[in-house]
Design a protein around this motif. Structure first.
Motif, PDB file in Angstrom:
ATOM      1  N   PRO A 443       0.997  -1.250   0.161  1.00 55.09           N
ATOM      2  CA  PRO A 443       0.166  -0.327  -0.221  1.00 55.09           C
ATOM      3  C   PRO A 443       0.966   1.124   0.073  1.00 55.09           C
ATOM      4  N   ILE A 444       0.447   2.459  -1.100  1.00 57.60           N
ATOM      5  CA  ILE A 444       1.130   3.557  -0.513  1.00 57.60           C
ATOM      6  C   ILE A 444       0.753   4.421   0.565  1.00 57.60           C
ATOM      7  N   GLY A 445      -0.741   4.090   0.853  1.00 54.21           N
ATOM      8  CA  GLY A 445      -1.399   4.578   1.699  1.00 54.21           C
ATOM      9  C   GLY A 445      -3.150   4.041   2.234  1.00 54.21           C
ATOM     10  N   THR A 446      -3.570   4.381   3.128  1.00 61.07           N
ATOM     11  CA  THR A 446      -4.984   4.460   3.568  1.00 61.07           C
ATOM     12  C   THR A 446      -5.632   5.750   3.975  1.00 61.07           C
ATOM     13  N   PHE A 447      -7.126   5.669   4.100  1.00 63.37           N
ATOM     14  CA  PHE A 447      -8.060   5.897   3.972  1.00 63.37           C
ATOM     15  C   PHE A 447      -7.465   7.141   5.674  1.00 63.37           C
ATOM     16  N   ASP A 448      -7.609   8.123   5.860  1.00 61.35           N
ATOM     17  CA  ASP A 448      -7.168   8.892   6.747  1.00 61.35           C
ATOM     18  C   ASP A 448      -8.334   9.504   7.363  1.00 61.35           C
ATOM     19  N   ARG A 449      -7.895  10.791   6.712  1.00 59.12           N
ATOM     20  CA  ARG A 449      -9.107  11.614   7.091  1.00 59.12           C
ATOM     21  C   ARG A 449     -10.722  11.937   5.881  1.00 59.12           C
ATOM     22  N   MET A 450     -11.265  11.895   7.063  1.00 60.31           N
ATOM     23  CA  MET A 450     -12.916  12.239   6.103  1.00 60.31           C
ATOM     24  C   MET A 450     -13.307  14.098   6.755  1.00 60.31           C
ATOM     25  N   ASP A 451     -13.984  14.504   5.446  1.00 62.41           N
ATOM     26  CA  ASP A 451     -14.778  15.713   6.451  1.00 62.41           C
ATOM     27  C   ASP A 451     -16.281  14.858   6.483  1.00 62.41           C
ATOM     28  N   LEU A 452     -16.259  15.236   7.114  1.00 60.24           N
ATOM     29  CA  LEU A 452     -17.493  13.876   8.201  1.00 60.24           C
ATOM     30  C   LEU A 452     -18.310  15.302   8.177  1.00 60.24           C
ATOM     31  N   ALA A 453     -18.325  16.493   7.536  1.00 61.67           N
ATOM     32  CA  ALA A 453     -18.948  17.238   7.619  1.00 61.67           C
ATOM     33  C   ALA A 453     -19.556  18.142   6.423  1.00 61.67           C
ATOM     34  N   GLY A 488      -8.483  27.160  -6.941  1.00 59.99           N
ATOM     35  CA  GLY A 488     -10.290  27.016  -7.177  1.00 59.99           C
ATOM     36  C   GLY A 488     -10.775  26.185  -6.200  1.00 59.99           C
ATOM     37  N   LEU A 489     -12.583  26.788  -6.722  1.00 60.63           N
ATOM     38  CA  LEU A 489     -13.545  25.974  -5.774  1.00 60.63           C
ATOM     39  C   LEU A 489     -12.725  24.649  -5.529  1.00 60.63           C
ATOM     40  N   GLU A 490     -11.975  24.289  -4.768  1.00 62.54           N
ATOM     41  CA  GLU A 490     -12.323  22.613  -4.428  1.00 62.54           C
ATOM     42  C   GLU A 490     -12.241  22.295  -2.850  1.00 62.54           C
ATOM     43  N   GLN A 491     -12.432  21.103  -2.766  1.00 60.76           N
ATOM     44  CA  GLN A 491     -12.488  20.594  -1.165  1.00 60.76           C
ATOM     45  C   GLN A 491     -11.702  18.888  -1.336  1.00 60.76           C
ATOM     46  N   THR A 492     -10.894  19.166  -0.292  1.00 57.13           N
ATOM     47  CA  THR A 492     -10.769  17.573  -0.116  1.00 57.13           C
ATOM     48  C   THR A 492     -11.717  16.419   0.716  1.00 57.13           C
ATOM     49  N   PRO A 501      -4.880  13.426  -1.892  1.00 61.11           N
ATOM     50  CA  PRO A 501      -5.752  13.312  -2.125  1.00 61.11           C
ATOM     51  C   PRO A 501      -6.859  11.767  -2.482  1.00 61.11           C
ATOM     52  N   LEU A 502      -8.024  11.495  -2.017  1.00 60.81           N
ATOM     53  CA  LEU A 502      -7.906  10.616  -2.647  1.00 60.81           C
ATOM     54  C   LEU A 502      -9.181  10.925  -3.132  1.00 60.81           C
ATOM     55  N   LEU A 503     -10.567  12.233  -2.580  1.00 54.12           N
ATOM     56  CA  LEU A 503     -11.783  11.718  -3.398  1.00 54.12           C
ATOM     57  C   LEU A 503     -11.702  13.709  -3.212  1.00 54.12           C
ATOM     58  N   GLN A 504     -11.421  14.355  -4.473  1.00 59.03           N
ATOM     59  CA  GLN A 504     -11.594  15.631  -4.660  1.00 59.03           C
ATOM     60  C   GLN A 504     -13.062  16.265  -5.329  1.00 59.03           C
ATOM     61  N   GLY A 509     -18.633  26.330 -12.420  1.00 60.65           N
ATOM     62  CA  GLY A 509     -20.055  27.272 -12.647  1.00 60.65           C
ATOM     63  C   GLY A 509     -21.222  25.932 -11.623  1.00 60.65           C
ATOM     64  N   ALA A 510     -22.226  26.266 -12.656  1.00 57.98           N
ATOM     65  CA  ALA A 510     -23.400  25.256 -11.980  1.00 57.98           C
ATOM     66  C   ALA A 510     -23.481  23.701 -11.150  1.00 57.98           C
ATOM     67  N   GLY A 511     -22.499  23.095 -11.838  1.00 59.72           N
ATOM     68  CA  GLY A 511     -22.274  21.727 -11.494  1.00 59.72           C
ATOM     69  C   GLY A 511     -20.759  21.427 -10.797  1.00 59.72           C
ATOM     70  N   ARG A 512     -21.186  20.141 -10.075  1.00 58.52           N
ATOM     71  CA  ARG A 512     -19.641  19.630  -9.470  1.00 58.52           C
ATOM     72  C   ARG A 512     -19.205  18.597 -10.386  1.00 58.52           C
ATOM     73  N   VAL A 513     -18.360  18.099  -9.480  1.00 57.89           N
ATOM     74  CA  VAL A 513     -17.162  17.161 -10.321  1.00 57.89           C
ATOM     75  C   VAL A 513     -16.796  16.664  -8.780  1.00 57.89           C
ATOM     76  N   LEU A 514     -16.642  14.954  -9.130  1.00 52.71           N
ATOM     77  CA  LEU A 514     -16.079  14.141  -7.565  1.00 52.71           C
ATOM     78  C   LEU A 514     -15.208  13.230  -8.249  1.00 52.71           C
TER      79      LEU A 514
END
Length: 710
Positions: A443-453, A488-492, A501-504, A509-514
């Motif tokens: 492994p290069i890493g594991t899940f560490d922190r999630m933005d649970l809010a 820009g307008l993004e968060q990990t 980052p694993l999920l960003q 515009g009016a949409g979002r990207v995961l």
């Protein structure tokens, strides 16, 4: 200042009479020496000086009194603002601007502001000549008379005028009236009647008219009544499901000068009251209240937030909303040649979802992407694409900007340069290559922190009693993109233990990207084999599918409406049907990759509207009043005059009408046409001067007698 009886000014020659009398009675005293009175010489000189001063003062007072009497008989006037154009029997053209915005529904001792304004307007029309022409221009709505019409026609149109939404600024209405009256070559004047609401006087577009005209501003009302309003309703929950709690926030505002305590707001869904909250509002303050409700069924559910307290303006005590509990979500999976989508399709299959929302999944290869219309899908998933053309990058970026959701998984054989161009078009960060070994064991890493809010994880994890923190699975990751977030307008949302980052989430515009930096493949990580994968993927698709337009109010009453046509039949004509049954039709238009319908004029009244394709209800939309109408604070009359002069270049004058009655309007117009007569002022001055002359003359006579006796 002018004179109504200028010939009387010839009598000013009478002002010379006191001067002549004074000169003829001026005698040089003879010197007579009295040795016994020598000691009184100094006292005599002082008395004579006082006597001369009083004689000159009497001369001045008598002369001024005669001048004032003559001026009084000449009837001086200060000319009114209409004096330059008003002439006996001369045909004129009049521009009549009447404020019919919702704020005019406020009442005072004289009745509703709008009723008073209409009475004043009728009084103005009654004073016009029979052959006068009129342009009636309401503040809200199109001009009743795009060209000047006879007076009797304007009177009938005034009777039909009602309060409407979609008000423009008072300056814009005056410019429209100016353009209308210019169609007739005749002396013209403009009237503007309204409550001088400060919000309607804000006009950033200063457009002076070519030739200034006289414009009379007639205020009605003038008070600052107590008014509470709901200024915003927002659906906080982004993932909305049947049987799951949904949070809704409402912003309340107090536009009055007194505190409001215990303000009660209620939430109703499908005509059933489901929640209630109360709050205290300071003067000029705001407060946010939160409601929680659980939708019992799917579909476009109409709702309303209401204030129970009555106040000056009742219409802004109600704000509409539409809660969309989806029945189906359309997902397009675009798969690369070596990509595995079986885990994704299994996670979204009906067997896994059971009775939850239905997903319609369409799977295509990356070669078919250029020929696929993206606007027919709620979410587009890119799984392991090898390359992306510039046209595909532009289409994907446009799709997201117009409200679409994009789910991105990289491919081991993907061209990093194409990935970089896509991320750049979305305003995201940079890809610096890959980290780890594909199909490796270290492994290069594991899940560490999630933005649970974040809404994506809302309700996904449960904190058991006695636990200090929520425990989550920590799958190992063997291979991933080396992604560096941008500015820009993004968060990990999920970070690996190695700091990458694993999920960003990226907003564009009016949409979002995961953006996932690993693929849904056991060769990349343990995630597809863990229990966290199915609910996390399900919520990711659900989160991306909920657009901002569906969750928030999009339309304002009286303004043009623009609605995105998703899942709308290609051959159908969009129709917007109001609660009163009124139908608004629009021709579809395409912008980029999306279809839109623009309704102009837009919905006239607040309420819940249905977007229909024939007899099929495609969706529901909430239409609410403009927030600016709730602020009833008026502008000071003098400040309003200055604003309108600066914004229009018109010669604006304030005309006070003490009450909304034909007699008061007629009197005010006479004063505006003739001006203010000053004969009574000059007559009063003359009488005052004569009284003062009598007092001075009496004092002089007493001193003269006293001196003679001595």
């Amino acid at each position: 200042m002018t004179f109504l009886n200028p010939l009387a000014l010839l009598a000013l020659a009478a002002a010379a009479i006191p001067i002549l009398v004074h000169l003829f009675h001026f005698r040089r005293p003879q010197r007579v020496a009295f040795s016994s009175l020598a000691f009184l010489k100094e006292l005599q000189q002082t008395a004579l000086q006082r006597l001369r001063i009083r004689q000159w003062l009497l001369l001045l007072l008598r002369t001024l009194a005669l001048v004032c009497l003559v001026l009084a008989f000449a009837r001086p006037v200060l000319r009114g603002p209409l004096a330059s154009w008003a002439g006996g029997g001369t045909a004129t053209v009049v521009g009549l601007v009447v404020d019919n915005s919702p704020s005019m529904a406020v009442r005072d001792a004289g009745g509703a502001y709008f009723a008073q304004a209409r009475t004043i307007a009728a009084g103005i029309l009654a004073q016009l000549d029979a052959d006068a022409r009129v342009c009636l221009v309401p503040v809200a709505g199109a001009a009743m008379t795009p060209e000047p019409v006879p007076r009797d026609v304007a009177e009938e149109q005034l009777r039909l005028l009602t309060i409407r939404h979609g008000a423009r600024t008072l300056a814009a209405a005056l410019r429209a009236a100016y353009a209308c009256v210019q169609q007739v070559q005749a002396p013209a004047v403009l009237y503007a009647i309204g409550d001088l609401q400060a919000s309607t006087l804000v006009d950033s577009l200063a457009q002076p008219v070519p030739e200034p005209l006289p414009a009379l501003l007639i205020p009605v009302g003038g008070q600052t009544p107590a008014n509470l309003a709901i200024t915003d309703v927002r659906i906080v929950s982004r993932i909305i499901e049947q049987g799951q709690p949904v949070r809704i926030e409402a912003m309340l505002a107090n536009f009055g000068t007194a505190a409001a305590e215990g303000v009660v707001a209620t939430l109703s869904l499908e005509e059933q009251r489901v929640a209630q909250a109360s709050v205290d509002l300071p003067p000029g303050g705001t407060a946010r209240v939160t409601f929680t409700t659980t939708p019992a069924r799917r579909g476009w559910l109409p709702g309303v937030v209401e204030l129970l307290q009555p106040d000056a303006l009742l219409e802004d005590n109600t704000r509409y909303l539409v809660l969309h509990v989806p029945e189906v979500r359309r997902v397009l999976l675009v798969a690369g040649m070596q990509a595995r989508t079986d885990y994704l399709e299994l996670a979204l299959s009906p067997e896994i979802r059971q009775e939850r929302v239905r997903f319609e999944i369409t799977r295509i290869t990356e070669e078919a992407l250029p020929a696929t219309a993206l606007d027919g899908y709620d979410v587009v998933g890119l799984v392991g694409l090898h390359d992306l053309s510039s046209g595909e990058v532009a289409a994907l970026a446009r799709y997201v900007a117009e409200g679409g959701g994009l789910l991105f998984f990289p491919g081991a054989d993907g061209r990093l340069e194409d990935y970089r161009r896509l991320l750049e078009a979305l305003g995201a960060g940079q890809v610096r290559g890959f980290v780890g070994n594909w199909n490796g064991t270290t492994p290069i890493g594991t899940f560490d922190r999630m933005d649970l809010a974040h809404p994506l994880f809302e309700g996904l994890f449960v904190q058991l009693p006695g636990q200090r923190a929520i425990r989550t699975e920590r799958p190992a990751v063997y291979f991933a993109l080396n992604y560096a977030p941008g500015s820009g307008l993004e968060q990990t949302l999920i970070r690996l233990s190695n700091g990458l980052p694993l999920l960003q989430e990226v907003r564009h515009g009016a949409g979002r990207v995961l953006l996932w930096t690993t693929a849904p493949d056991p060769a990349w990580s343990e995630l597809p084999l863990r229990g966290l994968f199915v609910p996390l993927l399900y919520r990711s698709v659900f989160y991306l599918a909920g657009s901002e337009e569906e969750a928030q109010d999009a339309l304002t009453a009286g303004m043009p409406a623009r609605i995105r046509l998703q899942a709308f039949p290609a051959d159908a004509v969009p129709e917007l049907v109001g609660p009163d049954g009124q139908v608004y039709r629009a021709e579809p238009e395409r912008q980029g990759g999306a279809r839109w319908a623009r309704f102009e004029p837009g919905p006239a009244q607040p309420g819940i509207y249905e977007l229909r394709a024939g007899n099929q209800v495609v969706r529901r939309v909430a239409v609410n009043p403009a927030v600016a109408e709730s602020d009833l604070r008026p502008e000071a009359s003098e400040a309003a005059v200055r604003r309108l002069q600066e914004q229009t270049g018109l010669s604006v004058t304030l005309l006070e009408v003490p009450e909304a009655s034909p007699q008061a309007v007629a009197a005010a117009l006479r004063q505006a046409q003739v001006g203010v007569e000053l004969w009574n002022v000059f007559l009063g001055l003359a009488l005052g001067l004569l009284v003062l002359e009598m007092l001075v003359a009496l004092r002089t006579r007493i001193e003269t007698v006293t001196a003679g006796n001595a």
